[in-house]
Design an enzyme around this catalytic site. Sequence first.
Site, PDB file in Angstrom:
ATOM      1  N   ASP A 106      -1.701  -0.137  -1.289  1.00 32.91           N
ATOM      2  CA  ASP A 106      -0.440  -0.876  -1.166  1.00 32.91           C
ATOM      3  C   ASP A 106      -0.022  -0.829   0.301  1.00 32.91           C
ATOM      4  OD1 ASP A 106       1.877  -2.247  -1.802  1.00 32.91           O
ATOM      5  OD2 ASP A 106       2.976  -0.455  -2.421  1.00 32.91           O
ATOM      6  N   HIS A 109      -1.507  -5.115   3.562  1.00 29.59           N
ATOM      7  CA  HIS A 109      -1.834  -6.358   2.849  1.00 29.59           C
ATOM      8  C   HIS A 109      -2.562  -7.383   3.714  1.00 29.59           C
ATOM      9  CE1 HIS A 109       0.638  -4.465  -0.063  1.00 29.59           C
ATOM     10  NE2 HIS A 109       1.803  -4.839   0.449  1.00 29.59           N
TER      11      HIS A 109
END
Length: 268
Positions: A106, A109
């Site tokens: 996470d 990106h």
Amino acid sequence: MYSQHTGKVSDKWSSYLVVYDRILKSYRNQKVRLLEIGVQNGGSLEIWAKYFSNAKLIVGCDINPKCANLSYEDPRIHVLVGDATSDKVKSNLVKLSKSFDIIIDDGSHYSSDIIKSFAKYFPLLRCGGVYIVEDIHTSYWKKYEGGIFYPFSSITFLKHLVDVINYEHWGVKEKRESILKGFFKKYNFQIDAINLQSIHSITFLNSMCVIFKSEQENNTIGKRCVSGLVDDISKAERKVNNTLSVPQDQKNNRWSDFDLPADEKFLE
């Protein structure tokens, strides 16, 4: 559990919570080692610690130097500050644990970071473990090194891993890693054949990709299994029982005989 959390802030899309509960519940009571790339305010690490009450280790990594100020009462939680794609961060991570059961990306990106992080940390994932990439919708955006038809986006890379899983059916004299050589050159990294062979399955969901790892022998199509005694329509099936798959020779198939994937050849 997520909605009732009152500690450090965590930010996830609602559909992710359903997916996580479905795919991670089998790990819930195990002594897992979890790595999450991308910490932000640090709330997800607290939530993982609650969800995996028997976890051995929970590590978060973030490039933001402010994350060095995050503190936790739970001694299982550790935060590393730095670029997850760097050798330095990986070296520090390995000092905490040489393998992980769950890895979640996470992070930034950006396509390059997603791809290089996978190359760097998938080898640390134990067989039976799961690697999860969040927010791959950014791979459709130019700002994040993407575009729906961009040959070097993160989602294009992940789609190529589906072909890697099905390597035994290609029917051409190429190695698994050949389909990724454009990415190797573009982003300056490598993934060896052993780790590619350990990819068991890939599941795509809206903005997520879930990759399971297993021993190589679990990742082949296996032998043909034929059952039953009545074969009034075709007599052939019973003859192939317990035989291995033999790929058809595709050297004369123009769609298999490229030196690069078709979308990459478009850039030539």
